[in-house]
Design a protein around this motif. Structure first.
Motif, PDB file in Angstrom:
ATOM      1  N   THR A  43       0.846  -1.193   0.000  1.00  0.00           N
ATOM      2  CA  THR A  43       0.000   0.000   0.000  1.00  0.00           C
ATOM      3  C   THR A  43       0.882   1.243   0.000  1.00  0.00           C
ATOM      4  O   THR A  43       2.060   1.174   0.375  1.00  0.00           O
ATOM      5  N   PRO A  44       0.335   2.399  -0.418  1.00  0.00           N
ATOM      6  CA  PRO A  44       1.150   3.619  -0.508  1.00  0.00           C
ATOM      7  C   PRO A  44       1.786   4.025   0.819  1.00  0.00           C
ATOM      8  O   PRO A  44       2.890   4.554   0.845  1.00  0.00           O
ATOM      9  N   ILE A  45       1.083   3.783   1.895  1.00  0.00           N
ATOM     10  CA  ILE A  45       1.623   4.025   3.232  1.00  0.00           C
ATOM     11  C   ILE A  45       1.263   2.832   4.103  1.00  0.00           C
ATOM     12  O   ILE A  45       0.412   2.015   3.740  1.00  0.00           O
ATOM     13  N   GLN A  46       1.900   2.733   5.243  1.00  0.00           N
ATOM     14  CA  GLN A  46       1.684   1.578   6.110  1.00  0.00           C
ATOM     15  C   GLN A  46       0.231   1.492   6.571  1.00  0.00           C
ATOM     16  O   GLN A  46      -0.375   2.486   6.951  1.00  0.00           O
ATOM     17  N   ALA A  47      -0.306   0.275   6.530  1.00  0.00           N
ATOM     18  CA  ALA A  47      -1.690   0.040   6.951  1.00  0.00           C
ATOM     19  C   ALA A  47      -1.717  -0.586   8.341  1.00  0.00           C
ATOM     20  O   ALA A  47      -0.764  -1.237   8.759  1.00  0.00           O
ATOM     21  N   SER A  48      -2.813  -0.368   9.041  1.00  0.00           N
ATOM     22  CA  SER A  48      -3.033  -1.061  10.310  1.00  0.00           C
ATOM     23  C   SER A  48      -3.897  -2.279  10.041  1.00  0.00           C
ATOM     24  O   SER A  48      -4.808  -2.233   9.203  1.00  0.00           O
ATOM     25  N   ASN A  49      -3.619  -3.374  10.722  1.00  0.00           N
ATOM     26  CA  ASN A  49      -4.296  -4.639  10.446  1.00  0.00           C
ATOM     27  C   ASN A  49      -5.150  -5.079  11.615  1.00  0.00           C
ATOM     28  O   ASN A  49      -4.790  -4.879  12.781  1.00  0.00           O
ATOM     29  N   SER A  50      -6.291  -5.687  11.304  1.00  0.00           N
ATOM     30  CA  SER A  50      -7.205  -6.180  12.333  1.00  0.00           C
ATOM     31  C   SER A  50      -8.044  -7.308  11.755  1.00  0.00           C
ATOM     32  O   SER A  50      -7.957  -7.626  10.568  1.00  0.00           O
TER      33      SER A  50
END
Length: 265
Positions: free
Chosen positions: A43-50
């Protein structure tokens, strides 16, 4: 089968997007029909995962700097086998919740009357497959006439649509027959039909007490098999969408998605 999957989604905008939130359900899980050996999302910037309420892996990222294009890539390898029965874990969403219609699945009186002779009287595989066949024969597979916001009724009136529309019609009719059913997003491997790589089908609850679900592909009027890779489940397309988001600015949007599935073994 051992399959390598690559899924690219690119957005381009007329003017800069000032702010956006993207929510991804692009990570398959290991289950009865598949074993994920490797998988990554760029992704273009870091994603948060859940993990969401349906047990789907969910990634979210927020962009606050202006941009006019965005690329999201998912890639990995999955080993599949024939399996059409799935058992929920004890904390799964109740099947009774999946009796509720949504704006995308709510059937009309005309639609119910048309399929009246095919509506399942019980949640048996044979009855549900007969209904799937009736939908497949009624709603012709025609790409380009519908989109993610097309409802089951609209597709029924046009008598055309794609796998997503087949799934919404099926969900509406199953729920109208008091059979819990849920939308499944995923991939379909067909060397002769690469346009079917992005795919959708349904699960219906064949045993509510035991949380057992049977998975049926309406577009092909068959039980799912090793050709199917599950990504996410939900009440309808919107709650299981591989990529969705909201934005401020951007003007007109151009979206292109490319999916390739290669058989390794």
């Amino acid at each position: 089968m051992y399959l390598k999957i690559r899924h690219q989604t690119e957005y381009r905008y007329e003017t800069p997007v000032r702010y956006s939130i993207q929510e991804l359900r692009l990570t398959p899980s290991t289950n009865a029909g598949q074993e994920v050996s490797k998988w990554k999302i760029n992704t273009p910037i870091q994603a948060s995962n859940s993990i969401d309420a349906f047990g789907n892996a969910c990634s979210v990222f927020v962009q606050e700097s202006p941009y006019t294009s965005m690329m999201i890539e998912a890639e990995g390898e999955v080993r599949t086998q024939d399996a059409y029965e799935f058992i929920d874990n004890p904390k799964a969403v109740s099947p009774y919740y999946l009796l509720q219609q949504t704006n995308l699945t709510e059937p009309s009186e005309e639609m119910l009357a048309y399929f009246a002779s095919k509506l399942p009287k019980k949640n048996s595989i044979d009855d549900v497959l007969k209904l799937a066949t009736a939908i497949q024969e009624t709603i012709q597979y025609v790409p380009g006439q519908t989109n993610f916001a097309t409802t089951a009724v609209q597709s029924f009136v046009m008598k055309s649509g794609v796998c997503q529309d087949h799934a919404h019609v099926m969900l509406g009719l199953c729920r109208a027959s008091h059979i819990p059913a849920r939308y499944v997003s995923g991939y379909f491997f067909a060397e002769e039909s690469p346009n079917l790589a992005s795919h959708a089908w349904i699960d219906f609850c064949s045993d509510i007490d035991k949380g057992i679900w049977t998975s049926i592909d309406i577009t092909h009027a068959c039980l799912v098999d090793a050709r199917h890779i599950r990504l996410a489940i939900g009440k309808d397309y919107y709650s299981a969408a591989p990529v969705k988001g909201v934005r401020t600015g951007g003007g007109g949007e151009e979206l292109s998605a490319t999916i390739s599935i290669q058989k390794l073994a």
